[in-house]
Design an enzyme around this catalytic site. Structure first.
Site: not given
Ligand code: ACM
Length: 565
Positions: A178, A249, A312
């Site tokens: 991440d 991420h 995201e």
């Molecule tokens: C998430 O909570 N971004 C999968």
């Protein structure tokens, strides 16, 4: 009265007989070859707990030993029958397959009482006379463990795997990468861990109100560590699904290899929570890099599924670059009006990596933002933003895993009390999680389109922005994971609250620092660290089943931040 027959998750049926059976020292344990790993695991934990020697008996027909694990072809995959009775062949497990035998072995352990969860080496091993028939409700019974936001040492991961298996779960999705850390050693790209596994400091509290702690944090797993975790999990009937999150991420990877970034310049491993809009350049070079990474991941993990993240992904940095807009155009990624659409690069990029995985015999899993016209239909979609997106993905023919943040994010606060540590997200009590239904009938009735994909199962999430130690992970995860296990394993069994009381004695014996049902112990609170509570009823009222509590580009663009972070 606590009882050893208070099983969690509840079996489909349990009949108690008269009396108890004590498995003697030197008892012979035989197993059909296909079920041997489950029998071996049960022998070992029982020996450790009760100080017995249980003797594997390869030569005896399985049916005649003291304890026998026998293949029963009439049973459905994952199902088992378990009989404990007085007389010869005292314990008999019949299972369709190894998965069923693993579940039976865990049930057998629960039936031996809380002492079975210790390593005291002190007997006797006594079981109640019972007849259990059991089968899982859902195939994918997963729990995600985020080891990127806070590194969890290997020993704690192994313990987490043990606890997941103790609850009949069969998937642990390891969120390995991440913005805040890269945790998997990749031989070809050593800087991913040399640089990407370490951050300068962390934020205490949410991205909105937190303060930096001024203390470096990091860690990573070597390939050997991960092979060990995979093998350990396999021995317990758990598949470890690795997650390499792209094309967002990725800030930790960009700190190591800035040439992969959509925005030029130096990057650092992110020290705050929330969403970074520094994403990958959707270039051939980025694809080549991540194909290499995935090749090494496939060499370590035997899971048929590999998760590619895909959640995201702000496209701001792509829009800023005329050459990326041009790339979308040259790839034919246009919107309805015929103009180049960089948003489609998201699905396109993941599709290329899904193709690569397919070539290696693996199936990609992505978060639901990645769903769209460019995603190959064999990619599994994990739905975290509510039910509506699940219906759309199912209608389009994707298999889905239900993981809605409204229901099964275990980092969300366990009550609305004033003492919950760093209270983020929605209130999710034990009862709320027990009531979780992956695709509720009332919702399905509201869906008019035919659903061509399949529901594979469900997954609980343990995100760790605010869980910086195994103790904090325990607090957030338990006992709610037991409630989740009951939701995904058991038919609608009564008496969960009473059975959970008995089950807590097992968690105590295992040394789990769960959240007591009446609230945190004083040392489990975090006075002075603000959270970001959200109101589920209000969000549901506003969004209905869609429940778009999660991230939506544009809406959250000006002030990015995943809800709990
Ligand atoms: C998430 O909570 N971004 C999968």
């Amino acid at each position: 009265m606590p009882s050893v027959t208070d099983l969690v998750p509840a079996p489909a049926s349990l009949r108690t007989g008269a009396g108890t059976v004590t498995v003697p020292d030197g008892a012979r344990v035989a197993a059909d070859a296909a079920l041997r790993p489950a029998a071996r695991w049960w022998r070992r934990v029982s020996e450790d707990a009760f100080g017995l020697e249980l003797v594997p008996d390869a030569g005896t027909p399985a049916g005649a030993a003291d304890v026998a694990f026998v293949v029963a072809p009439d049973l459905a995959p994952g199902a088992y029958r378990l009989a404990v009775r007085t007389g010869p062949a005292r314990v008999r497990v019949e299972a369709a397959d190894l998965a069923g035998a693993h579940a039976a072995a865990q049930t057998l352990r629960q039936l031996a009482g809380p002492a079975a969860f210790r390593r005291a080496g002190d007997g006797p091993l006594t079981l109640p006379a019972v007849h259990v028939e059991d089968a899982p409700r859902h195939g994918w019974r997963g729990v995600l463990l985020d080891v990127a936001r806070h590194f969890l040492p290997k020993a704690d991961v192994l313990r987490f795997v043990d606890l997941a298996a103790a609850h009949h779960l069969d998937v642990v999705q390891l969120h390995l990468t991440d913005d805040q850390g890269w945790r998997v050693e990749i031989e070809r790209y050593p800087r991913l861990t040399e640089v990407g596994a370490w951050r300068r400091e962390s934020m205490v509290g949410t991205w909105r109100t937190g303060t930096p702690d001024g203390r470096p944090h990091g860690g990573y797993y070597t390939a050997d560590d991960l092979r060990e975790i995979v093998a350990y999990a396999r021995e317990r009937g758990i598949t470890v699904v690795p997650e390499i999150d792209v094309p967002g991420h990725v800030q930790a990877a960009l700190a190591a290899y800035p040439e992969l970034a959509a925005r030029p310049g130096a990057h650092e491993v992110r020290t705050t929570w929330g969403i970074s809009d520094d994403v990958l350049d959707p270039s051939e070079a980025s694809l080549a890099f991540f194909r290499d990474v995935l090749d090494e991941v496939c060499a370590i993990f035997d899971s048929p599924f590999v998760a590619l993240g895909g959640d995201e992904v702000p496209t701001t940095a792509w829009r800023e670059r005329p050459d990326v807009v041009e790339r979308a155009a040259s790839l034919g990624l246009l919107d309805d009006a015929g103009t180049p659409d960089v948003v489609r690069l998201h699905g396109w990029f993941l599709a290329r990596l899904a193709d690569h995985l397919r070539g290696r015999g693996r199936r990609a899993v992505v978060w639901d933002e990645a769903f769209g016209p460019d995603l190959p239909r064999d990619v599994v979609v994990t739905c975290w933003r509510g039910h509506a997106v699940a219906a759309t993905a199912l209608a389009a023919g994707h298999d889905v895993i239900m993981a809605p943040e409204q229901e099964v994010y275990l980092d969300h606060r366990a009550s609305d009390g004033p003492h919950e540590p760093v209270p983020v997200g929605f209130v999710r009590t034990v009862d709320d999680v027990r009531a979780f239904e992956p695709l509720p009938a009332a919702f399905l009735e509201s869906v008019t389109t035919p659903l061509r994909g399949r529901l594979l199962g469900a997954q609980a999430q343990v995100w760790t922005e605010h869980l910086d130690s195994a103790r904090r992970v325990d607090y957030a995860t338990f006992p709610r994971l037991a409630a989740f296990a009951e939701a995904v394993w058991s038919p609608d069994a009564p008496g969960f609250a009473e059975r959970l009381e008995s089950h807590l004695a097992r968690l105590d014996a295992a040394g789990v620092e769960y959240r007591p049902l009446d609230g945190p112990r004083p040392w489990q609170t975090r006075p002075g660290v603000a959270g970001h509570p959200r109101d589920l009823a209000a969000e549901r009222a506003a969004a209905g089943w869609a429940g778009l509590g999660g991230w939506v580009e544009g809406r959250d663009g000006a002030e990015p931040g995943r809800s709990p972070g």
